[in-house]
Design an enzyme around this catalytic site. Structure first.
Site, mmCIF file in Angstrom:
data_model
loop_
_atom_site.group_PDB
_atom_site.id
_atom_site.type_symbol
_atom_site.label_atom_id
_atom_site.label_comp_id
_atom_site.label_asym_id
_atom_site.label_seq_id
_atom_site.Cartn_x
_atom_site.Cartn_y
_atom_site.Cartn_z
ATOM 1 N N HIS A 251 -8.333 -0.472 2.164
ATOM 2 C CA HIS A 251 -7.335 -0.467 1.081
ATOM 3 C C HIS A 251 -7.305 -1.783 0.320
ATOM 4 O O HIS A 251 -6.757 -1.853 -0.784
ATOM 5 C CB HIS A 251 -5.945 -0.171 1.658
ATOM 6 C CG HIS A 251 -5.806 1.245 2.096
ATOM 7 N ND1 HIS A 251 -5.208 2.209 1.322
ATOM 8 C CD2 HIS A 251 -6.238 1.885 3.204
ATOM 9 C CE1 HIS A 251 -5.270 3.362 1.944
ATOM 10 N NE2 HIS A 251 -5.880 3.213 3.101
ATOM 11 N N ASP B 73 -6.000 -7.757 -5.553
ATOM 12 C CA ASP B 73 -5.356 -6.558 -5.003
ATOM 13 C C ASP B 73 -6.398 -5.467 -4.899
ATOM 14 O O ASP B 73 -7.192 -5.289 -5.828
ATOM 15 C CB ASP B 73 -4.228 -6.104 -5.941
ATOM 16 C CG ASP B 73 -3.007 -5.612 -5.191
ATOM 17 O OD1 ASP B 73 -3.194 -5.017 -4.121
ATOM 18 O OD2 ASP B 73 -1.887 -5.831 -5.679
HETATM 19 C C1 GDG Z 1 -2.193 -1.875 -0.041
HETATM 20 C C2 GDG Z 1 -3.188 -2.706 -0.866
HETATM 21 C C3 GDG Z 1 -3.493 -0.750 -2.381
HETATM 22 C C4 GDG Z 1 7.204 -1.610 -3.072
HETATM 23 N N1 GDG Z 1 8.476 -2.036 -2.998
HETATM 24 C C5 GDG Z 1 9.221 -0.968 -2.689
HETATM 25 C C6 GDG Z 1 8.381 0.138 -2.568
HETATM 26 N N2 GDG Z 1 7.147 -0.283 -2.808
HETATM 27 C C7 GDG Z 1 5.973 0.611 -2.854
HETATM 28 C C8 GDG Z 1 5.359 0.648 -4.224
HETATM 29 C C9 GDG Z 1 3.942 1.123 -3.892
HETATM 30 C C10 GDG Z 1 3.713 0.482 -2.518
HETATM 31 O O1 GDG Z 1 4.986 0.150 -1.963
HETATM 32 C C11 GDG Z 1 2.930 -0.817 -2.639
HETATM 33 O O2 GDG Z 1 1.603 -0.484 -2.911
HETATM 34 P P1 GDG Z 1 0.622 -1.507 -3.632
HETATM 35 O O3 GDG Z 1 -0.625 -0.772 -3.900
HETATM 36 O O4 GDG Z 1 1.263 -2.032 -4.862
HETATM 37 O O5 GDG Z 1 0.408 -2.730 -2.633
HETATM 38 P P2 GDG Z 1 0.228 -2.947 -1.014
HETATM 39 O O6 GDG Z 1 1.485 -2.700 -0.275
HETATM 40 O O7 GDG Z 1 -0.305 -4.332 -0.870
HETATM 41 O O8 GDG Z 1 -0.855 -1.844 -0.561
HETATM 42 C C12 GDG Z 1 -3.169 -2.245 -2.313
HETATM 43 C C13 GDG Z 1 -2.607 0.046 -1.431
HETATM 44 O O9 GDG Z 1 -2.656 -0.484 -0.102
HETATM 45 C C14 GDG Z 1 -3.017 1.526 -1.374
HETATM 46 O O10 GDG Z 1 -4.374 1.665 -1.111
HETATM 47 O O11 GDG Z 1 -3.263 -0.302 -3.700
HETATM 48 O O12 GDG Z 1 -4.123 -2.979 -3.073
HETATM 49 O O13 GDG Z 1 -2.877 -4.098 -0.779
HETATM 50 O O14 GDG Z 1 3.874 2.513 -3.737
HETATM 51 O O15 GDG Z 1 6.086 1.500 -5.062
HETATM 52 N N3 GDG Z 1 8.802 1.387 -2.274
HETATM 53 C C15 GDG Z 1 10.150 1.537 -2.088
HETATM 54 N N4 GDG Z 1 11.033 0.492 -2.195
HETATM 55 C C16 GDG Z 1 10.624 -0.774 -2.499
HETATM 56 O O16 GDG Z 1 11.448 -1.691 -2.627
HETATM 57 N N5 GDG Z 1 10.615 2.759 -1.802
#
Ligand code: GDG
Length: 486
Positions: A156, A368
């Site tokens: 990821h 990322d």
């Molecule tokens: C890893 C990789 C890759 C965030 N704050 C809240 C919340 N979130 C949700 C977001 C999004 C998820 O969490 C975060 O996903 P990201 O992709 O932005 O980043 P990582 O956590 O680092 O994820 C990344 C991912 O895996 C998938 O393959 O894209 O590059 O590092 O969905 O909306 N959700 C809620 N409350 C929050 O305060 N409910």
């Protein structure tokens, strides 16, 4: 049909198995519901004494099998090697990399132990899909236990350039372990290229692109396949969620505090890879130079805590608290606080509705794998009056979302310029950019990601189990450099 076994470090709490959870949990859970299957991993509990026992729960066609970790295992495998060594290195932060040989031993030990826990639950026809950097040695451990099933792996986070990976002392062991999988999935073509570059230039392996499908990799006596599978979201479901929340209390409260000012919004786990400090400084630069924007725009940063027991995460928290206080002290008026920095988690529906309210989605990680927030922000917009995405070129999502304003997250002036442009962008341009990005998100939604990976894993024909791979590298064999330009 084969049964699907998902293995990930954490199993999403079962209540999160529905549409309320993030992209990965939803995508994976959907696949499990369709094919029937099992989700196996750490429960999130840490024991100081006793012996962890697997807990198995059935939910319709899906079995959840979870197990606690012992304190030492948590410290070495999770806090140590996974999050203090691999996470910074894979995000190009060799300066934050902490390495301890005992942590690596713990990492391998826990992978082997988890694999042994899974073995008795496996059936012959199962297809196993392992997720993320915590579990790189998992296939090797299963193979050592005699498991012959097909095993795929999806990373990821970014796969770093060889010169960065070489900073991790057991880099060779890690890449060799990866070669025990039948199929490797990366988020983007640059990640795949970085992996191929290591295979060719550091592991004396070969890369064969002649099939037109996933690349055939021959290294460490294994033949396996590898490709890029960019993870997606369900854009229309997010749009529905956002629309439904538009008249809800959180959005009404936010709008009331804005007093018709424009809103720039970011949501990230509080992680040093997300570029939060640079982002705050670029907002400051906007207020400094574009004086007409003062008191006309607010910046909302939601940053729920994560891995708070690691020093690097305590440091970034302190740094951000300092920066937001300093910038607010410099520009705030009695009726306006420029930065609203919130260190807590919100419900997914609230985030979606707030995204729809925001004129600018400000997503500027230093590195990322993908960044789902960028995709969620675009999905949540009103197509009649959409906001603008300002996106780091170092987020995997930048490979797909051409309609964003792409920035370099260390270029503070460049980001401030992009914010100014986004805030003033004419409606027709915003609509056109949004339309393009939505088409892309629909075409590559999370089902497509999952189905493409599963299709290739099903046809990967367990090639890893055929030894002597190098000799099989036939004509059409390409070096990583050739793959890079093809
Ligand atoms: C890893 C990789 C890759 C965030 N704050 C809240 C919340 N979130 C949700 C977001 C999004 C998820 O969490 C975060 O996903 P990201 O992709 O932005 O980043 P990582 O956590 O680092 O994820 C990344 C991912 O895996 C998938 O393959 O894209 O590059 O590092 O969905 O909306 N959700 C809620 N409350 C929050 O305060 N409910």
């Amino acid at each position: 049909m084969s049964r699907l076994i998902i293995v990930s470090n954490r199993v999403a709490p079962i209540s999160e198995g529905g549409p309320a959870a993030g992209g990965l949990a939803v995508g994976v859970y959907d696949a499990l519901k369709e094919t029937g299957g099992m989700w196996f991993g750490w429960s999130g509990d840490v024991l100081s004494s006793g012996q962890p026992q697997i807990k198995v729960e059935e939910r319709g066609p899906v079995t959840f099998a979870t197990i606690a970790l012992m304190r030492r295992d948590y410290d070495q495998y999770y806090r140590g090697f996974s999050n203090a060594t691999l996470w910074p290195a894979f995000h190009y932060r060799a300066d934050l990399l902490h390495y301890d040989r005992h942590d690596f031993e713990g990492y391998c030990r826990v992978n082997a132990w988890l694999a042994q826990q899974l073995v008795p639950l496996l059936r012959e026809e199962d297809v196993i899909w392992v997720h993320d950097y915590h579990l790189i040695p998992f296939a090797q451990a299963l193979r050592a236990a005699g498991v012959k099933n097909r095993i795929g792996f999806f990373l990821h986070i970014p796969f770093p350039a060889s010169q960065v990976l070489l900073a991790v002392p057991p880099h060779r062991e890690l890449v060799e372990a990866l070669c025990s999988f039948d199929l490797l999935g990366f988020q983007t073509a640059p990640d795949l290229r970085a992996f191929c570059d290591y295979i060719v230039n550091e592991a004396n392996g070969t890369v064969d692109a002649s099939s037109g499908g996933p690349l055939a990799i021959h290294a460490f006596g294994h033949t396996l396949h590898a490709a890029a599978y960019p993870i997606g979201v369900y854009p229309d479901e997010i749009a529905e969620l956002a629309k439904a929340g538009e008249r809800g209390k959180p959005v009404r409260t936010m709008k009331a505090t804005l007093h018709s000012r424009k809103l720039i919004m970011s949501v990230d786990r509080l992680d040093y890879s997300k570029g939060l400090v640079e982002r705050f400084r670029a907002f400051e630069r906007l207020l400094e130079h574009a004086t007409a924007q003062r008191n006309k725009v607010s910046f909302l940063q939601i940053a729920p805590p994560t891995r708070a027991d690691l020093h690097a995460y305590q440091d970034i928290r302190l740094q951000l608290e300092g920066e937001s206080g300093r910038i607010n002290g410099r520009f705030a008026e009695l009726d306006w606080t420029p930065i609203l920095y919130i260190h807590k988690q919100y419900e997914r529906s609230v985030l979606a509705a707030l995204f729809r309210t925001a004129h600018v989605g400000y997503v500027t990680p230093l590195r990322d794998g993908m960044n789902l927030v960028a995709k969620e922000y675009v999905s949540a917009q009103d197509p009649e009056n959409p906001g603008v995405l300002v996106l780091s070129r170092f987020a995997g999502a930048a490979q797909e979302l051409d309609g964003a304003l792409i920035v370099n997250p260390v270029d503070i002036d460049g980001m401030a310029d992009a914010l100014a442009r986004a805030l003033d962008m004419p409606l027709a341009e915003r609509q056109a950019r949004h339309r393009d990005m939505m088409a892309q998100l629909r075409e590559n939604n999370v089902s497509v990601w999952r189905d493409n990976f599963m299709r290739d894993l099903q046809s990967a024909s367990g090639a890893t189990r055929t030894r002597g791979g190098r000799a099989r590298a036939a004509s059409g064999k390409k070096t990583a450099r050739e793959v890079l330009v093809s």
